[in-house]
Design an enzyme around this catalytic site. Structure first.
Site, PDB file in Angstrom:
ATOM      1  N   LYS A  22       0.833  -1.201   0.000  1.00 51.25           N
ATOM      2  CA  LYS A  22       0.000   0.000   0.000  1.00 51.25           C
ATOM      3  C   LYS A  22       0.870   1.254   0.000  1.00 51.25           C
ATOM      4  CE  LYS A  22      -1.538   1.881   3.790  1.00 51.25           C
ATOM      5  NZ  LYS A  22      -2.100   2.951   4.602  1.00 51.25           N
ATOM      6  N   ASN A  23       1.911   1.251   0.831  1.00 52.46           N
ATOM      7  CA  ASN A  23       2.730   2.450   0.998  1.00 52.46           C
ATOM      8  C   ASN A  23       3.670   2.696  -0.176  1.00 52.46           C
ATOM      9  OD1 ASN A  23       1.506   3.044   3.427  1.00 52.46           O
ATOM     10  ND2 ASN A  23       3.057   2.010   4.656  1.00 52.46           N
ATOM     11  N   ARG A  93      -4.441  10.435   4.662  1.00 52.07           N
ATOM     12  CA  ARG A  93      -3.430  11.488   4.636  1.00 52.07           C
ATOM     13  C   ARG A  93      -2.459  11.339   3.469  1.00 52.07           C
ATOM     14  NH1 ARG A  93       1.636  11.575   6.147  1.00 52.07           N
ATOM     15  NH2 ARG A  93       1.417  13.691   6.881  1.00 52.07           N
ATOM     16  N   CYS A 117      -5.536   7.836   9.733  1.00 53.59           N
ATOM     17  CA  CYS A 117      -5.618   7.181  11.043  1.00 53.59           C
ATOM     18  C   CYS A 117      -5.405   8.175  12.176  1.00 53.59           C
ATOM     19  CB  CYS A 117      -4.562   6.087  11.162  1.00 53.59           C
ATOM     20  SG  CYS A 117      -4.963   4.579  10.284  1.00 53.59           S
ATOM     21  N   ARG A 122       0.805  14.212  12.531  1.00 53.15           N
ATOM     22  CA  ARG A 122       1.704  14.005  11.399  1.00 53.15           C
ATOM     23  C   ARG A 122       1.638  15.264  10.539  1.00 53.15           C
ATOM     24  NH1 ARG A 122       0.692   7.780   9.531  1.00 53.15           N
ATOM     25  NH2 ARG A 122      -1.494   8.309   9.489  1.00 53.15           N
ATOM     26  N   PRO A 123       2.297  16.324  10.974  1.00 51.25           N
ATOM     27  CA  PRO A 123       2.112  17.625  10.330  1.00 51.25           C
ATOM     28  C   PRO A 123       2.683  17.661   8.925  1.00 51.25           C
ATOM     29  CG  PRO A 123       3.898  17.729  11.923  1.00 51.25           C
ATOM     30  CD  PRO A 123       3.250  16.390  12.107  1.00 51.25           C
ATOM     31  N   VAL A 124       2.096  18.553   8.108  1.00 56.40           N
ATOM     32  CA  VAL A 124       2.546  18.708   6.720  1.00 56.40           C
ATOM     33  C   VAL A 124       3.506  19.884   6.581  1.00 56.40           C
ATOM     34  CG1 VAL A 124       0.462  17.662   5.770  1.00 56.40           C
ATOM     35  CG2 VAL A 124       0.546  20.142   6.133  1.00 56.40           C
ATOM     36  N   ASP A 125       3.922  20.464   7.697  1.00 49.79           N
ATOM     37  CA  ASP A 125       4.808  21.628   7.598  1.00 49.79           C
ATOM     38  C   ASP A 125       6.133  21.272   6.926  1.00 49.79           C
ATOM     39  OD1 ASP A 125       5.325  20.126   9.993  1.00 49.79           O
ATOM     40  OD2 ASP A 125       6.643  21.742  10.673  1.00 49.79           O
ATOM     41  N   GLN A 126       6.596  20.039   7.094  1.00 46.84           N
ATOM     42  CA  GLN A 126       7.832  19.624   6.433  1.00 46.84           C
ATOM     43  C   GLN A 126       7.659  19.662   4.912  1.00 46.84           C
ATOM     44  OE1 GLN A 126      10.634  18.754   8.250  1.00 46.84           O
ATOM     45  NE2 GLN A 126       9.535  19.167  10.153  1.00 46.84           N
ATOM     46  N   ASP A 313       4.801   0.296  12.212  1.00 54.20           N
ATOM     47  CA  ASP A 313       3.652  -0.397  11.631  1.00 54.20           C
ATOM     48  C   ASP A 313       3.583  -1.872  12.010  1.00 54.20           C
ATOM     49  OD1 ASP A 313       2.585   1.817  10.462  1.00 54.20           O
ATOM     50  OD2 ASP A 313       3.208   1.352   8.420  1.00 54.20           O
ATOM     51  N   ILE A 335       7.693   6.740  17.341  1.00 55.03           N
ATOM     52  CA  ILE A 335       7.299   7.425  16.110  1.00 55.03           C
ATOM     53  C   ILE A 335       6.015   8.231  16.302  1.00 55.03           C
ATOM     54  CG2 ILE A 335       6.802   7.149  13.665  1.00 55.03           C
ATOM     55  CD1 ILE A 335       9.637   6.364  14.455  1.00 55.03           C
ATOM     56  N   ARG A 408      -8.343  -0.856   4.863  1.00 55.25           N
ATOM     57  CA  ARG A 408      -7.506   0.212   4.323  1.00 55.25           C
ATOM     58  C   ARG A 408      -6.115  -0.297   3.957  1.00 55.25           C
ATOM     59  NH1 ARG A 408      -6.112   4.254   7.939  1.00 55.25           N
ATOM     60  NH2 ARG A 408      -5.097   5.157   6.122  1.00 55.25           N
TER      61      ARG A 408
END
Length: 428
Positions: A22-23, A93, A117, A122-126, A313, A335, A408
Site C-alpha cells: 500500500k505504501n 493522509r 488514522c 503528522r504535520p505537513v509543515d515539512q 507499523d 514514532i 484500508r
C-alpha cells in the site's frame, strides 16, 4: 458495518501470496501525474486507500482503469483539475502526495489538509517548507494548501532540503517534485524505506535521474519531461510481517510467496530470538513455529524507529504475540504519540499490559493461560491486525468490529487466513 468473527485455536499451514505494498502503490499512483503518457502499474493491492486514491486522481481528470486483477492503467494526459478536495482527502493522509507532482508538472495545486488514522500528529509543515525551498509559494487557506510557482517561474528549482525529522511522505513528495525541477535537488535526512526505493525505481523507469535512493542522502537531477512506464509494485513488507506474527502466535508452517526477508530484518531478528524459525527461500519467506506461542515462545522487547529499525507499523502485531508468549517484555513507541490504542482492546481479551507514556510493559500469559474471546473494536489499521492475531489464538469466539480500518491496508486478509486453516469469516 462489517465485522470479523474468529474462532481461535487453529494452526496455520500452507502458502499465502503477499500483495503489493500500500505504501508504495499510493505514491506511485501519484507519480503517474508527472507525465502525459500512459503508465501501467502491476501488483496493485485491492485496498480501500487505493480505491480512494484512484477516485482522487480520476476527479482531477485522470483516466484510471482497473481490470479484474492487480493491473491499473493510468493516463494523466487530460488532467485539467490540479486539486485534491477535502471530501476525498479527509479519510487518507497519503493524499498529500499529490501536492509535489501537481506543482512540478502544472505549476499550481490546491490540496486539502489530510486526514487518515488517528494515531498522532503528522504535520505537513515539512512538505510545505521543502517545496518552498524549491521555489513554490504555499499558503494555507480555509483548510487547503494553495501552491503555485513564485516569481513567474516556469519550473520548480533544485534545492538542498534537510528536514527536521525523517518523513516518508515528505521524502516521496520532494522526490517526485524534484524530477521535473530545474537543476539538482539533494534530500538530506531522507527516509530509507523500501517503498521509497521502489518509487525511485519507477521514476527512473519514467526517465528521472536519481541516485542514492535507499540511503539518507538522495540526489535528483531534474529533467524537462518524464515518459510513461510499466512498473510492478514491491511486495508489502508490513503484510508479510503481520503473517509472520500470526504464524508465530498460532503455530504452523507457511510460505509467504513474494515476501522479502531483506525488508524485514529487524522484525525477523526478534522473531528468531523468540524461538520462531524464519528462512529466506527462493520466491519468498518460510516461517515455522512449533505450536501455540504460549507453550514455547519467549517475549521480546523492542523500540520502534525509522527504517531499517523496527517499524512502528509492526508494533501492535508483535505486541499481540508478546501477550501470549512467555516472560515480560517492554515495548517503546518513538514514532507516534498515540499508537497504543489497541492496548485496551487486547486487555479485553485477557492480555496483561501496563502503559506509561511511550512505554508498554506486557506480562506474557505463557503456559499459565490463554487469551479468551470477546467483542473488540479496531481503532486504526495496524491495531485491527493485532486484534485479528489475538483472536486467532484466543479460546472461543472473538468478534472484531470496525474492520474498515483493516480494509484500508490488507488485501482480503480473512480470505488469506482462511486459506491457511484459520476459522475466520466476515459478517455484517
Amino acid at each position: 458495518m462489517d465485522k470479523l468473527l474468529i474462532r481461535g485455536g487453529h494452526s496455520l499451514q500452507g502458502e499465502v501470496l503477499v500483495s503489493g505494498a500500500k505504501n508504495a502503490a499510493l505514491p506511485e499512483l501519484c507519480a503517474a501525474l508527472l507525465t502525459a503518457e500512459p503508465v501501467t502499474l502491476r501488483n496493485v493491492p485491492r485496498l480501500q486507500d487505493v480505491s480512494t486514491m484512484l477516485q482522487l486522481i480520476r476527479n482531477m481528470g485522470v483516466s484510471a482503469e482497473r481490470g479484474d486483477g492487480s493491473v491499473v492503467q493510468l493516463n494523466a494526459g487530460a488532467l485539467d483539475r490540479p486539486e485534491a478536495p477535502y471530501e476525498l482527502v479527509k479519510t487518507m493522509r497519503a493524499s498529500v502526495l499529490a501536492l509535489g507532482p501537481l506543482l512540478a508538472r502544472f505549476g499550481q495545486a490546491r490540496v486539502s489538509l489530510p486526514g487518515g488514522c488517528a494515531i498522532g500528529s503528522r504535520p505537513v509543515d515539512q512538505h510545505i517548507r521543502g517545496l518552498q525551498a524549491m521555489g513554490a509559494d504555499i499558503v494555507v487557506e480555509h483548510g487547503y494548501m494553495m501552491a503555485r510557482l513564485s516569481d513567474g517561474r516556469q519550473r520548480l528549482k533544485g534545492a538542498r532540503i534537510t528536514t527536521d525529522m525523517v518523513t516518508v511522505t515528505g521524502t516521496e513528495n520532494f522526490l517526485m517534485a524534484a524530477t521535473l525541477a530545474e537543476g539538482e535537488t539533494v534530500l538530506e535526512n531522507a527516509a530509507q524505506e523500501p517503498e521509497i526505493t521502489d518509487l525511485a525505481e519507477m521514476l527512473i523507469a519514467m526517465g528521472a535521474q536519481i541516485e542514492g535512493h535507499g540511503s539518507s542522502r538522495i540526489r535528483i537531477q531534474g529533467v524537462e519531461r518524464l515518459h510513461g512506464c510499466d512498473h510492478a509494485v514491491v511486495a508489502d513488507r508490513i503484510e508479510a510481517g503481520t503473517f509472520l506474527c500470526a504464524v508465530a502466535a498460532t503455530g504452523g508452517d507457511v510460505l509467504l510467496r513474494h515476501g522479502r526477508a531483506d525488508h524485514l530484518d529487524a522484525v525477523i531478528e526478534k522473531l528468531c530470538e523468540a524461538g520462531v524459525r524464519v528462512t529466506a527461500v527462493e520466491g519468498g519467506i518460510r516461517v515455522q513455529s512449533d505450536g501455540p506461542a504460549h507453550l514455547h515462545l519467549k517475549a521480546q522487547g523492542f523500540r520502534t524507529t525509522e527504517y531499517p529499525g523496527f517499524p512502528t507499523d509492526m508494533q501492535a502485531q508483535f505486541m499481540a504475540l508478546n501477550c501470549v508468549a512467555q516472560g515480560t517484555s517492554k515495548v517503546t513507541e518513538t514514532i507516534f504519540e498515540n499508537r497504543f490504542m489497541h492496548v485496551n482492546e487486547l486487555v479485553r481479551l485477557g492480555a496483561k499490559i501496563q502503559t506509561d507514556g511511550k512505554v508498554a510493559v506486557i506480562e506474557g500469559l505463557g503456559a499459565a493461560g490463554r487469551l479468551s474471546g470477546a467483542t473488540v473494536m479496531a481503532t486504526d489499521l495496524r491495531a485491527s491486525a493485532s486484534l485479528v492475531i489475538a483472536g486467532l489464538v484466543a479460546e472461543g469466539e472473538t468478534l472484531v468490529d470496525r474492520i474498515y480500518h483493516l480494509d484500508r491496508g490488507y488485501d482480503c486478509m480473512e480470505a488469506k487466513l482462511r486459506g491457511l486453516g484459520a476459522d475466520i469469516e466476515r459478517i455484517k
